[in-house]
Scaffold this motif. Structure first.
Motif, PDB file in Angstrom:
ATOM      1  N   LEU A 194       0.833  -1.207   0.000  1.00  0.00           N
ATOM      2  CA  LEU A 194       0.000   0.000   0.000  1.00  0.00           C
ATOM      3  C   LEU A 194       0.868   1.259   0.000  1.00  0.00           C
ATOM      4  CD1 LEU A 194      -2.844  -0.975   2.511  1.00  0.00           C
ATOM      5  CD2 LEU A 194      -2.997  -0.763   0.035  1.00  0.00           C
ATOM      6  N   CYS A 195       1.980   1.202   0.767  1.00  0.00           N
ATOM      7  CA  CYS A 195       2.903   2.348   0.801  1.00  0.00           C
ATOM      8  C   CYS A 195       3.446   2.625  -0.601  1.00  0.00           C
ATOM      9  CB  CYS A 195       4.065   2.074   1.750  1.00  0.00           C
ATOM     10  SG  CYS A 195       3.623   2.262   3.480  1.00  0.00           S
ATOM     11  N   VAL A 196       3.817   1.553  -1.330  1.00  0.00           N
ATOM     12  CA  VAL A 196       4.374   1.727  -2.672  1.00  0.00           C
ATOM     13  C   VAL A 196       3.299   2.259  -3.630  1.00  0.00           C
ATOM     14  CG1 VAL A 196       5.349   0.512  -4.664  1.00  0.00           C
ATOM     15  CG2 VAL A 196       6.153  -0.027  -2.354  1.00  0.00           C
ATOM     16  N   LEU A 197       2.113   1.649  -3.575  1.00  0.00           N
ATOM     17  CA  LEU A 197       1.039   2.017  -4.504  1.00  0.00           C
ATOM     18  C   LEU A 197       0.569   3.461  -4.319  1.00  0.00           C
ATOM     19  CD1 LEU A 197      -1.201  -1.189  -4.678  1.00  0.00           C
ATOM     20  CD2 LEU A 197       0.330  -0.250  -6.421  1.00  0.00           C
ATOM     21  N   PHE A 198       0.493   3.883  -3.040  1.00  0.00           N
ATOM     22  CA  PHE A 198      -0.027   5.233  -2.786  1.00  0.00           C
ATOM     23  C   PHE A 198       1.083   6.236  -2.467  1.00  0.00           C
ATOM     24  CE2 PHE A 198      -3.581   2.392  -2.061  1.00  0.00           C
ATOM     25  CZ  PHE A 198      -4.603   3.032  -2.732  1.00  0.00           C
ATOM     26  N   LEU A 206       2.726   9.806  -4.454  1.00  0.00           N
ATOM     27  CA  LEU A 206       2.831  10.991  -3.596  1.00  0.00           C
ATOM     28  C   LEU A 206       4.254  11.556  -3.622  1.00  0.00           C
ATOM     29  CD1 LEU A 206       1.616  12.909  -1.521  1.00  0.00           C
ATOM     30  CD2 LEU A 206       2.118  11.237   0.262  1.00  0.00           C
ATOM     31  N   ALA A 207       5.247  10.646  -3.569  1.00  0.00           N
ATOM     32  CA  ALA A 207       6.641  11.085  -3.614  1.00  0.00           C
ATOM     33  C   ALA A 207       6.936  11.775  -4.938  1.00  0.00           C
ATOM     34  CB  ALA A 207       7.572   9.881  -3.410  1.00  0.00           C
ATOM     35  N   ALA A 208       6.400  11.212  -6.042  1.00  0.00           N
ATOM     36  CA  ALA A 208       6.627  11.796  -7.369  1.00  0.00           C
ATOM     37  C   ALA A 208       6.071  13.217  -7.420  1.00  0.00           C
ATOM     38  CB  ALA A 208       5.977  10.928  -8.438  1.00  0.00           C
ATOM     39  N   ILE A 209       4.891  13.397  -6.862  1.00  0.00           N
ATOM     40  CA  ILE A 209       4.274  14.730  -6.884  1.00  0.00           C
ATOM     41  C   ILE A 209       5.053  15.702  -6.003  1.00  0.00           C
ATOM     42  CG2 ILE A 209       2.238  16.001  -6.056  1.00  0.00           C
ATOM     43  CD1 ILE A 209       0.573  13.704  -7.277  1.00  0.00           C
ATOM     44  N   LEU A 210       5.486  15.214  -4.826  1.00  0.00           N
ATOM     45  CA  LEU A 210       6.260  16.084  -3.935  1.00  0.00           C
ATOM     46  C   LEU A 210       7.585  16.494  -4.563  1.00  0.00           C
ATOM     47  CD1 LEU A 210       5.762  14.479  -0.391  1.00  0.00           C
ATOM     48  CD2 LEU A 210       4.798  16.611  -1.266  1.00  0.00           C
ATOM     49  N   ALA A 211       8.168  15.592  -5.352  1.00  0.00           N
ATOM     50  CA  ALA A 211       9.485  15.876  -5.928  1.00  0.00           C
ATOM     51  C   ALA A 211       9.391  16.692  -7.210  1.00  0.00           C
ATOM     52  CB  ALA A 211      10.223  14.570  -6.190  1.00  0.00           C
ATOM     53  N   ARG A 212       8.324  16.494  -7.977  1.00  0.00           N
ATOM     54  CA  ARG A 212       8.322  17.043  -9.323  1.00  0.00           C
ATOM     55  C   ARG A 212       7.294  18.129  -9.607  1.00  0.00           C
ATOM     56  NH1 ARG A 212      11.367  13.115 -12.359  1.00  0.00           N
ATOM     57  NH2 ARG A 212      13.199  13.071 -11.023  1.00  0.00           N
ATOM     58  N   MET A 234       4.490   4.907   5.944  1.00  0.00           N
ATOM     59  CA  MET A 234       4.404   5.725   4.728  1.00  0.00           C
ATOM     60  C   MET A 234       5.553   6.737   4.572  1.00  0.00           C
ATOM     61  SD  MET A 234       2.395   6.039   2.050  1.00  0.00           S
ATOM     62  CE  MET A 234       0.661   5.714   2.282  1.00  0.00           C
ATOM     63  N   PRO A 235       5.879   7.524   5.608  1.00  0.00           N
ATOM     64  CA  PRO A 235       6.936   8.528   5.423  1.00  0.00           C
ATOM     65  C   PRO A 235       8.274   7.916   5.024  1.00  0.00           C
ATOM     66  CG  PRO A 235       5.882   8.777   7.566  1.00  0.00           C
ATOM     67  CD  PRO A 235       5.301   7.564   6.954  1.00  0.00           C
ATOM     68  N   PHE A 236       8.566   6.695   5.492  1.00  0.00           N
ATOM     69  CA  PHE A 236       9.844   6.066   5.156  1.00  0.00           C
ATOM     70  C   PHE A 236       9.955   5.879   3.647  1.00  0.00           C
ATOM     71  CE2 PHE A 236       9.552   5.174   9.589  1.00  0.00           C
ATOM     72  CZ  PHE A 236      10.854   5.119  10.031  1.00  0.00           C
ATOM     73  N   LEU A 237       8.864   5.421   3.033  1.00  0.00           N
ATOM     74  CA  LEU A 237       8.891   5.225   1.593  1.00  0.00           C
ATOM     75  C   LEU A 237       8.933   6.558   0.866  1.00  0.00           C
ATOM     76  CD1 LEU A 237       7.994   2.650  -0.561  1.00  0.00           C
ATOM     77  CD2 LEU A 237       6.628   4.656  -1.143  1.00  0.00           C
ATOM     78  N   VAL A 254      13.094   0.581  -3.807  1.00  0.00           N
ATOM     79  CA  VAL A 254      13.274  -0.671  -3.063  1.00  0.00           C
ATOM     80  C   VAL A 254      13.771  -0.370  -1.656  1.00  0.00           C
ATOM     81  CG1 VAL A 254      14.515  -2.857  -2.974  1.00  0.00           C
ATOM     82  CG2 VAL A 254      13.688  -1.988  -5.161  1.00  0.00           C
ATOM     83  N   SER A 255      14.716   0.537  -1.563  1.00  0.00           N
ATOM     84  CA  SER A 255      15.247   0.915  -0.254  1.00  0.00           C
ATOM     85  C   SER A 255      14.151   1.455   0.655  1.00  0.00           C
ATOM     86  CB  SER A 255      16.342   1.966  -0.455  1.00  0.00           C
ATOM     87  OG  SER A 255      16.676   2.544   0.770  1.00  0.00           O
ATOM     88  N   GLY A 256      13.319   2.307   0.106  1.00  0.00           N
ATOM     89  CA  GLY A 256      12.214   2.866   0.888  1.00  0.00           C
ATOM     90  C   GLY A 256      11.215   1.799   1.293  1.00  0.00           C
ATOM     91  N   ALA A 257      10.948   0.871   0.368  1.00  0.00           N
ATOM     92  CA  ALA A 257       9.992  -0.197   0.654  1.00  0.00           C
ATOM     93  C   ALA A 257      10.516  -1.101   1.773  1.00  0.00           C
ATOM     94  CB  ALA A 257       9.720  -1.011  -0.609  1.00  0.00           C
TER      95      ALA A 257
END
Lengths: 262, 281
Positions: free
Chosen positions: B82-86, B90-96, B162-165, B208-211
């Motif tokens: 779930l962390c990866v899917l959602f 979210l990470a992509a949007i925060l970064a880009r 979630m924050p770790f990923l 992978v590291s985040g997961a």
């Protein structure tokens, strides 16, 4: 950088000196130098309110004496005392954990049972689900939360189950009585099995339903002076206060019962 | 004496830079570094020394232990997914993305990292619990109650993990930059194609590291679970909850189970965490 570190260390030293100095000052004020002592009491979490009050009375009766409390689950406290924690008095919420300490010959004489506690059903104010008996708890539409059998309130629950033949199907077996109460207060459970004193402490947020089978699992609270205590006399006096008239009144008001023997 | 050391180190580093030998480490770093490592590693040694190794197989193979292990692995696995899917998007949007208020958003995502887990559990309880904001509607309209179910465990774990990923992946995305994506786009690739064929492969080690970190965090989750999901064998009693309970009756059993968590977590981190991700934040 180094100067800053030095300042921090000096500051720490000042704080420590101030802490230590507090008692020295009161000692000088006393003049006699007879008092100025700290009594450390390890007591079960369910005794928090009552013992805090009794501690204040003890301090009033013994000028210069400070009573420090360590309130936690009885098994935690027993482990700490056995591992050498500096306790003067130990008050446990069950005989088993007192036994852990007494078996190592770390309690002066025989521990004395000073109060008892029994189970009560905690429900939402007004008892919307109409829980009236222990057997009602087994109704499938009643969301029930109990203590796990590993902890005292859970083993008491198990005893009542065995005595009545009622097979409870709780949705959760919590690690302590406070968690059970929390689930009822938050409205996520319809009913919870807790102690009478817990319901009394949360008056207004939960109602208590008594059931006669609770008599099958009365919990004894023993108290004793720890052998390694450097304040044996003061510790004995504290135990006497708890077991005396004043203690009885405070504890009874909180919902505790009197032991059968006394 | 110690006062001159940082200055010395500074001078040394400058000298290194000038001769282009690479940056050496000042020697005084070793003392605090060893202390830090000792603080982290020594308690595990203490735990292992205290263990009753003769009873170990019996304690670890007990039914309640195996049930808890299975539940922990399953819930942590689903939570990570779930962390990866959602969390990934979210990470992509925060970064880009160039969304206004992104900084505030980023801080909010980090919240479960700094909150005591039990606070997270209570927050979940008052949101998705039977009397909560969403929970009440779920209960009334669909007859669904989340607390005391395995779903509640997964929700609690996903919340804390979630924050770790997100942090790992966002870091990877920022470090990777957008040059390759820009090239792909000028060659006519659509946004979707660029994301699938360029962005994702580029940041895979970070993902992978985040997961892996998220999985390990989910495995260790205690506070939010006990506050929100409760504790019942086979349904919500994960390994950390069993450890807490066993401590009351059999400290040897609690130690054995603790070591099991240590081993599983180490295995996950050492085996699965990609080498290439070690330099990434």
């Amino acid at each position: 950088m180094r100067r800053m570190l030095g300042a921090v260390i000096a500051g720490l030293g000042l704080v420590l000196a101030a802490c230590g100095g507090g008692s020295a000052g009161s000692d000088a004020a006393e003049g006699s130098g007879a008092s100025d002592q700290t009594l450390t009491v390890f007591a079960a979490a369910s005794l928090t309110e009552t013992f805090t009050e009794l501690g204040k009375r003890f301090e009033t009766d013994h000028p210069g004496v400070t009573v420090r409390f360590n309130f936690a689950g009885s098994s935690n406290l027993a482990q700490q005392i056995v591992s050498g924690a500096p306790a003067d008095v130990f008050a446990s919420a069950n005989t088993k954990q007192m036994g852990v300490v007494a078996d190592k010959a770390m309690i002066v004489g025989e521990p004395q049972v000073f109060v008892t506690n029994r189970l009560q059903i905690a429900v939402a104010p007004g008892n919307p689900k109409g829980v009236a008996s222990f057997a009602d708890l087994a109704e499938p539409e009643t969301t029930l939360v109990v203590c796990a059998p590993q902890v005292p309130c859970g083993s008491a629950t198990q005893k009542v189950e065995q005595a009545t033949g009622v097979d409870l199907k709780p949705v959760s077996e919590e690690p302590d009585v406070r968690s059970v109460l929390g689930k009822v207060i938050s409205g996520n459970a319809d009913a919870g099995l807790v102690y009478v004193t817990d319901v009394a402490a949360e008056k207004g947020k939960v109602d208590g339903v008594n059931f006669p089978e609770a008599e099958k699992a009365i919990n004894d609270y023993p108290i004793g002076v720890v052998t390694s205590s450097k304040n044996q006399e003061l510790a004995t006096q504290f135990v006497e206060l708890v077991r005396g008239e004043v203690g009885a009144k405070v504890l009874e008001t909180a919902g505790f019962g009197t032991p059968a023997g006394s | 004496m110690t006062a001159t050391l940082p200055a010395q180190a500074d001078a040394e580093r400058k000298a290194h830079d000038r001769h282009d030998i690479g940056i050496g480490l000042p020697r005084w770093l070793w003392l605090p570094a060893v202390a830090a490592f000792t603080l982290v590693a020594l308690p595990v040694v203490g735990l292992a020394l205290e263990a009753d190794w003769a009873r170990m197989p019996e304690l670890l193979l007990s039914e309640s232990a195996l049930t808890a292990l299975r539940l922990s692995l399953e819930t942590a696995g689903i939570s990570t997914l779930l962390c990866v899917l959602f969390g990934g998007p979210l990470a992509a949007i925060l970064a880009r993305s160039r969304l206004p208020g992104l900084r505030v958003l980023r801080s909010l995502v980090l919240l479960p990292l700094v909150l005591p887990p039990v606070v997270g559990g209570l927050a979940l309880l008052f949101t998705v619990g039977r009397t909560g904001l969403i929970g009440q509607a779920l209960h009334l309209w669909f007859g669904i109650t989340i607390p005391f179910t395995t779903a509640a465990v997964i929700l609690a774990q996903t919340f804390v993990a979630m924050p770790f990923l997100v942090v790992s992946l966002e870091g990877a995305l920022r470090t990777a930059g957008q040059r390759y994506e820009a090239v792909a786009a000028t060659l006519g690739a659509s946004a979707g194609l660029v994301f699938r064929r360029v962005t994702v492969p580029l940041v895979l080690p970070g993902l992978v590291s985040g997961a892996v970190l998220a999985f390990a965090r989910a495995m260790g989750e205690f506070g939010a679970t006990i506050a929100f999901a409760g504790s019942l064998e086979g349904t919500t009693r994960t390994l950390p909850l069993l450890v807490y309970l066993e401590r009351e009756v059999d400290i040897d059993s609690a130690i054995a189970l603790s070591l099991m968590i240590v081993v599983v977590s180490l295995l996950v981190i050492v085996v699965l965490r990609p080498r290439g991700a070690e330099g990434l934040r």
